[in-house]
Design a protein around this motif. Structure first.
Motif, PDB file in Angstrom:
ATOM      1  N   GLY A  36       0.786  -1.074   0.053  1.00  0.00           N
ATOM      2  CA  GLY A  36       0.017  -0.038  -0.065  1.00  0.00           C
ATOM      3  C   GLY A  36       0.625   1.266   0.114  1.00  0.00           C
ATOM      4  N   ARG A  37       2.081   1.156  -0.362  1.00  0.00           N
ATOM      5  CA  ARG A  37       3.033   2.327  -0.219  1.00  0.00           C
ATOM      6  C   ARG A  37       3.720   2.220  -1.563  1.00  0.00           C
ATOM      7  NH1 ARG A  37       3.882   1.327   5.510  1.00  0.00           N
ATOM      8  NH2 ARG A  37       2.772   2.955   6.448  1.00  0.00           N
ATOM      9  N   LEU A  38       3.864   3.466  -2.230  1.00  0.00           N
ATOM     10  CA  LEU A  38       4.664   3.674  -3.771  1.00  0.00           C
ATOM     11  C   LEU A  38       5.683   4.520  -3.094  1.00  0.00           C
ATOM     12  CD1 LEU A  38       4.665   3.151  -6.503  1.00  0.00           C
ATOM     13  CD2 LEU A  38       3.504   5.355  -6.984  1.00  0.00           C
ATOM     14  N   PHE A  39       7.161   3.733  -2.961  1.00  0.00           N
ATOM     15  CA  PHE A  39       8.150   4.311  -2.784  1.00  0.00           C
ATOM     16  C   PHE A  39       8.763   5.073  -4.249  1.00  0.00           C
ATOM     17  CE2 PHE A  39       7.231   1.507   0.566  1.00  0.00           C
ATOM     18  CZ  PHE A  39       7.618   2.090   1.768  1.00  0.00           C
ATOM     19  N   TRP A  40      10.075   5.926  -3.804  1.00  0.00           N
ATOM     20  CA  TRP A  40      10.760   6.057  -5.106  1.00  0.00           C
ATOM     21  C   TRP A  40      12.178   6.340  -4.659  1.00  0.00           C
ATOM     22  CZ3 TRP A  40       6.675   9.425  -3.954  1.00  0.00           C
ATOM     23  CH2 TRP A  40       7.192  10.958  -3.587  1.00  0.00           C
ATOM     24  N   PHE A  41      13.285   6.049  -5.522  1.00  0.00           N
ATOM     25  CA  PHE A  41      14.424   5.983  -5.090  1.00  0.00           C
ATOM     26  C   PHE A  41      15.328   6.739  -6.349  1.00  0.00           C
ATOM     27  CE2 PHE A  41      12.460   2.592  -2.912  1.00  0.00           C
ATOM     28  CZ  PHE A  41      13.263   2.444  -1.706  1.00  0.00           C
ATOM     29  N   SER A  78      18.608   1.244   2.094  1.00  0.00           N
ATOM     30  CA  SER A  78      18.300   2.548   0.924  1.00  0.00           C
ATOM     31  C   SER A  78      17.134   3.323   1.798  1.00  0.00           C
ATOM     32  CB  SER A  78      17.687   1.732  -0.162  1.00  0.00           C
ATOM     33  OG  SER A  78      18.598   1.145  -0.973  1.00  0.00           O
ATOM     34  N   VAL A  79      17.636   4.542   1.408  1.00  0.00           N
ATOM     35  CA  VAL A  79      16.453   5.638   2.208  1.00  0.00           C
ATOM     36  C   VAL A  79      15.628   5.913   0.812  1.00  0.00           C
ATOM     37  CG1 VAL A  79      16.300   7.586   3.194  1.00  0.00           C
ATOM     38  CG2 VAL A  79      18.170   6.191   3.756  1.00  0.00           C
ATOM     39  N   PRO A  80      14.537   6.017   0.960  1.00  0.00           N
ATOM     40  CA  PRO A  80      13.418   6.407  -0.042  1.00  0.00           C
ATOM     41  C   PRO A  80      13.451   7.797  -0.190  1.00  0.00           C
ATOM     42  CG  PRO A  80      12.501   4.932   1.386  1.00  0.00           C
ATOM     43  CD  PRO A  80      13.752   5.138   2.082  1.00  0.00           C
ATOM     44  N   ARG A  81      13.435   8.402  -1.503  1.00  0.00           N
ATOM     45  CA  ARG A  81      13.493   9.931  -1.575  1.00  0.00           C
ATOM     46  C   ARG A  81      11.992  10.273  -1.529  1.00  0.00           C
ATOM     47  NH1 ARG A  81      17.916  12.539  -2.461  1.00  0.00           N
ATOM     48  NH2 ARG A  81      16.845  13.934  -3.983  1.00  0.00           N
ATOM     49  N   GLY A  82      11.124   9.418  -1.285  1.00  0.00           N
ATOM     50  CA  GLY A  82       9.660   9.840  -0.968  1.00  0.00           C
ATOM     51  C   GLY A  82       8.687   8.632  -1.136  1.00  0.00           C
ATOM     52  N   VAL A  83       7.469   8.753  -0.698  1.00  0.00           N
ATOM     53  CA  VAL A  83       6.574   7.639  -0.461  1.00  0.00           C
ATOM     54  C   VAL A  83       5.128   8.446  -0.592  1.00  0.00           C
ATOM     55  CG1 VAL A  83       6.419   7.691   1.992  1.00  0.00           C
ATOM     56  CG2 VAL A  83       5.840   5.680   0.730  1.00  0.00           C
ATOM     57  N   ILE A  84       4.406   7.440  -1.353  1.00  0.00           N
ATOM     58  CA  ILE A  84       2.871   7.934  -1.412  1.00  0.00           C
ATOM     59  C   ILE A  84       2.098   6.691  -0.731  1.00  0.00           C
ATOM     60  CG2 ILE A  84       0.978   8.436  -2.977  1.00  0.00           C
ATOM     61  CD1 ILE A  84       3.440   9.321  -5.065  1.00  0.00           C
ATOM     62  N   PRO A  85       1.307   6.890   0.345  1.00  0.00           N
ATOM     63  CA  PRO A  85       0.293   5.903   0.805  1.00  0.00           C
ATOM     64  C   PRO A  85      -0.862   5.687  -0.183  1.00  0.00           C
ATOM     65  CG  PRO A  85       0.251   8.021   2.080  1.00  0.00           C
ATOM     66  CD  PRO A  85       1.097   8.049   0.937  1.00  0.00           C
ATOM     67  N   VAL A  86      -0.972   4.734  -0.866  1.00  0.00           N
ATOM     68  CA  VAL A  86      -2.045   4.575  -1.878  1.00  0.00           C
ATOM     69  C   VAL A  86      -3.142   4.855  -1.464  1.00  0.00           C
ATOM     70  CG1 VAL A  86      -0.331   3.481  -3.699  1.00  0.00           C
ATOM     71  CG2 VAL A  86      -1.824   2.031  -2.127  1.00  0.00           C
TER      72      VAL A  86
END
Length: 152
Positions: free
Chosen positions: A59-64, A73-81
């Motif tokens: 349920g989360r969309l992470f980006w790197f 790794s540390v995500p640059r951001g995340v969107i809770p779908v």
């Protein structure tokens, strides 16, 4: 607004050395994701387009920045779908092929896939995750109409 979503999911406290808690919200994004791949994403404040590696899991969309995602790794951001309302094609909005949008009550984010097939796969995967994770909230509220008071 993605930064505000990030803060809402991750909390605004100081980062700890435990990457699972400080950057993934308890999601092991480095292990067995539901979907991964490169997408071009529009920046939140400076509206430039940047290529990022995306990971969809739980349920989360992470980006790197890089496609090598590990426990450290540390995500640059995340969107809770679960907070997303729609995911749909946006070629007509951006006038670019393979574009799609993801909207929340407060903002709309734009992405560009490399092919039509990848765009459709991302839309389907994110859409499935939205339904799955928004439904989990209402499952607890389901009323069993088959059982009547006094039936034991």
């Amino acid at each position: 607004m993605a930064a505000s979503l990030w803060r809402a999911v991750m909390g605004t406290g100081a980062a700890s050395t435990n990457t699972t808690d400080s950057s993934g919200g308890g999601v092991e994004f480095w292990r067995a994701p539901e979907r991964v791949g490169w997408l071009t994403k529009q920046g939140e404040y400076i509206k430039t387009w940047r290529r990022r590696w995306f990971v969809l899991k739980q349920g989360r969309l992470f980006w790197f920045k890089e496609s090598t995602v590990t426990r450290a790794s540390v995500p640059r951001g995340v969107i809770p779908v679960a907070s997303c309302l729609t995911v749909k094609g946006a070629e007509d909005v951006l006038n670019r092929p393979y574009a799609f949008e993801l909207s929340t009550p407060r903002e709309t984010m734009y992405f560009i896939a490399d092919t039509e097939k990848e765009k459709e796969e991302w839309i389907n995967s994110i859409g499935r995750s939205i339904v799955q994770h928004s439904r989990s909230v209402t499952d607890a509220e389901v009323v069993d109409y088959d059982s009547r008071p006094g039936d034991k």
